[in-house]
Design a protein around this motif. Sequence first.
Motif, mmCIF file in Angstrom:
data_model
loop_
_atom_site.group_PDB
_atom_site.id
_atom_site.type_symbol
_atom_site.label_atom_id
_atom_site.label_comp_id
_atom_site.label_asym_id
_atom_site.label_seq_id
_atom_site.Cartn_x
_atom_site.Cartn_y
_atom_site.Cartn_z
ATOM 1 N N ASN A 143 0.781 -1.022 -0.310
ATOM 2 C CA ASN A 143 -0.618 -0.719 0.271
ATOM 3 C C ASN A 143 1.154 1.526 0.186
ATOM 4 O OD1 ASN A 143 -2.411 -1.697 0.543
ATOM 5 N ND2 ASN A 143 -1.205 -1.657 2.229
ATOM 6 N N ASP B 51 2.354 4.628 -3.185
ATOM 7 C CA ASP B 51 2.101 5.517 -3.964
ATOM 8 C C ASP B 51 3.587 6.425 -4.533
ATOM 9 O OD1 ASP B 51 1.399 7.783 -3.082
ATOM 10 O OD2 ASP B 51 -0.257 7.598 -3.405
ATOM 11 N N LYS C 237 -9.401 14.994 3.819
ATOM 12 C CA LYS C 237 -8.939 14.241 2.271
ATOM 13 C C LYS C 237 -8.831 13.145 2.752
ATOM 14 C CE LYS C 237 -4.996 14.217 -0.612
ATOM 15 N NZ LYS C 237 -3.142 14.458 -0.678
ATOM 16 N N ILE C 238 -8.660 11.976 1.905
ATOM 17 C CA ILE C 238 -8.250 10.256 2.089
ATOM 18 C C ILE C 238 -7.726 10.752 0.928
ATOM 19 C CG2 ILE C 238 -10.038 8.375 1.240
ATOM 20 C CD1 ILE C 238 -12.229 9.815 1.412
ATOM 21 N N ARG C 239 -6.779 9.699 2.016
ATOM 22 C CA ARG C 239 -5.132 9.469 1.583
ATOM 23 C C ARG C 239 -4.959 8.552 0.178
ATOM 24 N NH1 ARG C 239 -1.300 9.008 -1.106
ATOM 25 N NH2 ARG C 239 1.026 8.461 -0.378
ATOM 26 N N LYS C 240 -5.741 7.325 0.860
ATOM 27 C CA LYS C 240 -6.095 6.657 -0.482
ATOM 28 C C LYS C 240 -6.531 6.670 -1.200
ATOM 29 C CE LYS C 240 -7.487 1.464 0.168
ATOM 30 N NZ LYS C 240 -7.731 0.297 0.325
ATOM 31 N N THR C 241 -7.276 7.129 -2.060
ATOM 32 C CA THR C 241 -7.991 7.753 -3.233
ATOM 33 C C THR C 241 -7.878 9.283 -3.520
ATOM 34 O OG1 THR C 241 -9.978 8.448 -2.047
ATOM 35 C CG2 THR C 241 -9.898 6.449 -2.671
ATOM 36 N N GLY C 242 -7.463 10.511 -2.476
ATOM 37 C CA GLY C 242 -6.976 11.564 -3.208
ATOM 38 C C GLY C 242 -8.337 12.305 -3.330
ATOM 39 N N GLU C 243 -9.275 11.710 -2.461
ATOM 40 C CA GLU C 243 -10.088 11.920 -2.016
ATOM 41 C C GLU C 243 -11.167 13.569 -1.257
ATOM 42 O OE1 GLU C 243 -14.537 10.347 -1.872
ATOM 43 O OE2 GLU C 243 -13.038 9.144 -2.045
ATOM 44 N N LEU D 114 -13.497 2.847 6.326
ATOM 45 C CA LEU D 114 -12.540 3.386 5.386
ATOM 46 C C LEU D 114 -11.639 1.000 6.277
ATOM 47 C CD1 LEU D 114 -10.201 6.358 6.376
ATOM 48 C CD2 LEU D 114 -11.851 5.625 4.106
#
Length: 570
Positions: A457, A459, A544-550, A570
């Motif tokens: 997990n 990026d 901000k949601i780190r996983k989706t960048g949303e 989450l």
Amino acid sequence: MRATQLYAPTLRESPAEAELVSHKLMFRAGLIRKAAGGLYSYLPLGWRTMKKIMQIIREEMDFAGGQEIMMPIVQPAEIWQESGRWAVYGDEMMRLKDRHGREFALGPTHEEMITTLIRDEVRSYKQLPLMLYQIQNKYRDEIRPRFGLMRSREFVMKDLYSFDRDVDGMNISYRKMYDAYSRVFERCGLKFRAVEADNGAIGGGHSHEFTVLAPSGESSIAYCENCNFAASDEKAELKIIKSAPEDLKPLEKVKTPACHTIELVKNFLNVPIEKTIKAVAFMDDDERLILAFVRGDHEVNEIKVLNSVENANHLYMADEKLIKAANSCPGFMSPIGISDAIIVVDQTVMEMCNAVAGANEIDAHFINVTPKRDFDAEKIIISDIRMVQAGDPCPHCGKSLKMTRGIEVGQVFTLGKKYSAALNAKFLDEDGKEKVFEMGCYGIGVGRTMAAAIEQNNDADGIIWNKNIAPFEVVVVPVNAKDASQLEFAEKIYDELKIAGVDVLLDDRKERAGVKFKDCDLIGYPLRVTISPKTLESGNIEVKIRKTGEFLNFSRENCVSQIVELLKSL
Ligand code: ATP
Ligand code: MG
């Protein structure tokens, strides 16, 4: 916790030696620092995640009936001598002497320690079953410590040992642990498979490795998409591949100048590679020559070879001297006419006919070799000794197997009586008879689990933690902490989140917003709550949601409960 009080030194560069992304990110995000090869310090953020993983493990071990204990890391040589492992464990064991010259080991594992503890204490079947575990440092002087916490020389392990009256009881304990392990790795948010594994030096009955799927993993796994079969490449049992029947031709020796590899022989004689037999020469600790034969397009599985030869503990590449002493010659070996060697032939080779094999002399091969006819059945061991490869038939359902890579984060074993018999650990059963315990052992690498989570997990910006093991679940960032009203607003939300039970960090550093945002992404907190001048104006809070960048916008009144809900989802 406030970032101004947190020791979390983030870095732009990663160490030159770091190959794996998890190693680089753990270093850059300020989770660990290296002390020496394979020895690491955990900094506050890294240790927070380690503690969360340990807590999940504790809860699941306790739920399954385990009880936590703590045994010494320093272990007397005598118990290892008694089990017979002092001699066989080899250089991986870190050994030391006390001031009186008595020998000790730094525990690489604790079967001896726990079995001697239990044998002197547990006397009756009424005290069984028993599952005891600890979480502590283990020591293994790995040949190649590398990949940061993945393969280190000192590492945190949870090791649990089960003691049962009989095999049925042992299998129940095994199942409980198997299920507990599945829950541990699910709660850590990992994609994993429990794969059938080789028992290795530890011995005993069956075993599964819990393997996190990641292309960088050191383990290679064969799996079937049709049924749920999965096995490590070391273990995967293979079926015999039958060859089409042919008329047998007479054995013949032919010249094959300088054809010392399968590639060269097959080209020179113009035969398909499946018609060749290749040899790999090993020796064991007693310098016995062990020759393994597989089909030319197959690979030898060293572990299977080791398991098929009685009384062999380790295999090494054979010395040329040994091969020559057996009247053979490297590059031209075969079971026909060889003396003084242990010969292990893959079961599929025994089905071949009219094949090519070495002639045990330089620049010569036999053609038309039919092992069933030409090999001396009395002198060979026939076994499954080849490495699984993609496309092999699944041993359960026959469909084509696929291969993937993974990181072994935990392993469960049934040990049976291996240690209890060797160490004479007995109890009185209901029938009044003395019996030895049926044991199991179960390990999880805590640091390796943390590393595997990052490996799976991440990026380009950094780590993406699952909320259950993130060093903090939420970070509240006032974009300009020098602005008193922004900081005050942020502090209020931070306090409310804490009261709501959220594990939250306030990034109150007077750094530029860009620097703080970069650090948030690098460290990988699951949620970032941003307090900006806009927030003060509109009352809208950006999450901000780190996983989706949303990005989501919550109102001031409901933001805490909405963040709590969002975390749950989450
Ligand atoms: P490996 O095959 O990777 O060397 P192992 O099979 O020897 O590991 P076990 O004895 O089963 O390891 O130990 C239990 C767990 O401890 C492993 O599943 C792994 O997560 C962890 N572990 C083992 N060796 C190391 C190491 N050198 N560094 C970090 N973790 C380790
Ligand atoms: Mg293992």
